[in-house]
Scaffold this motif. Structure first.
Motif, short mmCIF file in Angstrom:
data_model
loop_
_atom_site.label_atom_id
_atom_site.label_comp_id
_atom_site.label_asym_id
_atom_site.label_seq_id
_atom_site.Cartn_x
_atom_site.Cartn_y
_atom_site.Cartn_z
N ASN A 258 -6.55 2.95 -7.37
CA ASN A 258 -7.32 2.67 -6.15
C ASN A 258 -6.57 3.19 -4.92
O ASN A 258 -5.43 2.79 -4.66
N ILE A 259 -7.23 4.04 -4.16
CA ILE A 259 -6.55 4.68 -3.03
C ILE A 259 -6.26 3.68 -1.91
O ILE A 259 -5.34 3.89 -1.12
N HIS A 260 -6.95 2.54 -1.86
CA HIS A 260 -6.61 1.55 -0.81
C HIS A 260 -5.22 0.95 -1.02
O HIS A 260 -4.70 0.32 -0.10
N GLY A 261 -4.64 1.17 -2.18
CA GLY A 261 -3.26 0.73 -2.43
C GLY A 261 -2.23 1.83 -2.15
O GLY A 261 -1.07 1.69 -2.52
N LEU B 199 3.96 -6.89 -4.25
CA LEU B 199 4.43 -5.51 -4.27
C LEU B 199 4.62 -5.06 -5.71
O LEU B 199 5.19 -5.78 -6.53
N ASP B 200 4.12 -3.87 -6.04
CA ASP B 200 4.31 -3.31 -7.38
C ASP B 200 5.73 -2.74 -7.48
O ASP B 200 6.37 -2.45 -6.47
N ASP C 69 0.83 -1.22 0.00
CA ASP C 69 0.00 0.00 0.00
C ASP C 69 0.86 1.26 0.00
O ASP C 69 0.59 2.23 0.70
N LEU C 70 1.90 1.20 -0.82
CA LEU C 70 2.89 2.28 -0.92
C LEU C 70 2.86 2.97 -2.29
O LEU C 70 3.85 3.57 -2.70
N ASN C 71 1.74 2.84 -3.00
CA ASN C 71 1.66 3.49 -4.31
C ASN C 71 1.27 4.96 -4.18
O ASN C 71 0.68 5.38 -3.18
N SER D 24 0.74 8.37 4.21
CA SER D 24 1.13 8.66 5.59
C SER D 24 2.61 9.02 5.72
O SER D 24 3.03 9.64 6.69
N LEU D 25 3.39 8.64 4.71
CA LEU D 25 4.79 9.10 4.64
C LEU D 25 4.87 10.51 4.08
O LEU D 25 5.95 11.13 4.06
#
Ligand SMILES: NC(=[NH2+])NCCC[C@H](N)C(=O)O
Ligand SMILES: [Mn+2]
Ligand SMILES: [Mn+2]
Length: 300
Positions: free
Chosen positions: A138-141, A178-179, A127-129, A147-148
């Motif tokens: 998709n914002i859930h990804g 992981l993408d 979820d670092l995209n 948050s960073l």
């Protein structure tokens, strides 16, 4: 751990495409979360559910490469405010999802009460995209990147400041999808990842011991963000983005029990429970069982 728990549901399904995850909080409540935690002696304040705005057309609304940006942002602003109120009332925030985009609001509300918040991200995904690297929009990804401080201002500036967590205060556990942009970010920022490979090699005991060791000295609070798709789809079929080869039932309970023993978790969320995709509420029930372990069932 605190004796007062503030429970809040977030019926959010706009951070991805599978409808039904907005019913996650009801399914988790139906599985008996309040009774279970009350039995352990906690005082429960149920804050109900956050009001999530409805987009005009519920399908595929893209803004700046982000699906349902305005509604996801507004829902998370509302969540952040409620979470702050829970912490101000001296309770432990326990957040029920909803898709994982809600971690944006959880962390925005929690992080301002800590100078060095740690995060354990229990998930098949990173979820670092950002909109630049996301394969889906998709914002859930994206919540961990947001948050960073990375991504669209409408998301990163919730709570009024950008960087909620530092890369060195994050531990990802259970990753197996992981993408390429996410892998790059992990390398670049030196984010600690225990992928399934490490869990297989080291065993969950060592993984959690190292996680505790890694976060203990440098953080003044630790948020557990548990995506049910971190577990194997055989255990947690009711999720929108299942990935085979996941964490087992016992590995996950062991992780929760060890975190309880360490006494270091100061807030938690359980996300991505989708009752429409589930088998007889199995995934919501599992979420409640894991909460039982996290809150000390083994000892009482
Ligand atoms: N919270 C989740 N289940 N995230 C899945 C993300 C999947 C994929 N990496 C994406 O960005 O679209
Ligand atoms: Mn996931
Ligand atoms: Mn996730």
């Amino acid at each position: 751990m605190k004796t007062k728990l503030g429970i809040i549901g977030v019926p959010m399904d706009l951070g991805q495409l599978r409808r039904g995850v907005n019913m996650g909080p009801s399914a988790i409540r139906y599985a008996g979360v309040i009774e279970r935690l009350e039995k352990l002696g906690y005082i429960i304040d149920d804050y109900g559910d956050v009001d999530i705005p409805t987009p005009d057309r519920k399908s595929n609304q893209m803004q700046d490469g982000l699906r349902n940006l305005n509604e996801v942002a507004e829902g998370n602003r509302r969540l952040a405010e409620k979470v702050e109120r829970i912490i101000e009332g001296d309770a432990f925030p326990l957040i029920l999802g909803g898709d994982h985009s809600i971690a944006i609001g959880s962390l925005a509300g929690i992080a301002r009460h800590y100078s060095n918040l740690g995060v354990i991200w229990y998930d098949a995904h990173g979820d670092l995209n950002t909109s630049d690297t996301s394969p889906s929009g998709n914002i859930h990804g994206m919540p961990l990147a947001v948050s960073l401080g990375l991504g669209h201002d409408d998301l990163t500036m919730i709570g009024g400041y950008r960087e909620k967590i530092k890369p060195e205060n994050i531990v990802i556990i259970g990753a197996r999808s992981l993408d390429s942009g996410e892998k790059e970010l992990i390398r670049e920022r030196g984010i600690k990842v225990f992928s399934m490979h490490e869990v297989d090699r080291m065993g969950m005991t060592a993984v959690i011991q190292e996680t505790i060791q890694y976060l203990k000295e440098k953080t003044d609070g630790v948020h557990l963000s548990l995506d049910l798709d971190g577990l194997d789809p055989n255990e947690a079929p009711g999720v929108g983005t299942p990935v085979v080869g996941g964490l087992s039932y016992r590995e996950s309970h062991l992780a929760m029990e060890m975190l309880q023993e360490a006494g270091m978790i100061t807030s938690a969320e359980f996300v991505e429970v989708n009752p429409i995709l589930d088998e007889k509420n199995k995934t919501a029930t599992l979420a409640v069982e894991l909460m039982g372990s996290l809150f000390g069932e083994k000892l009482k």
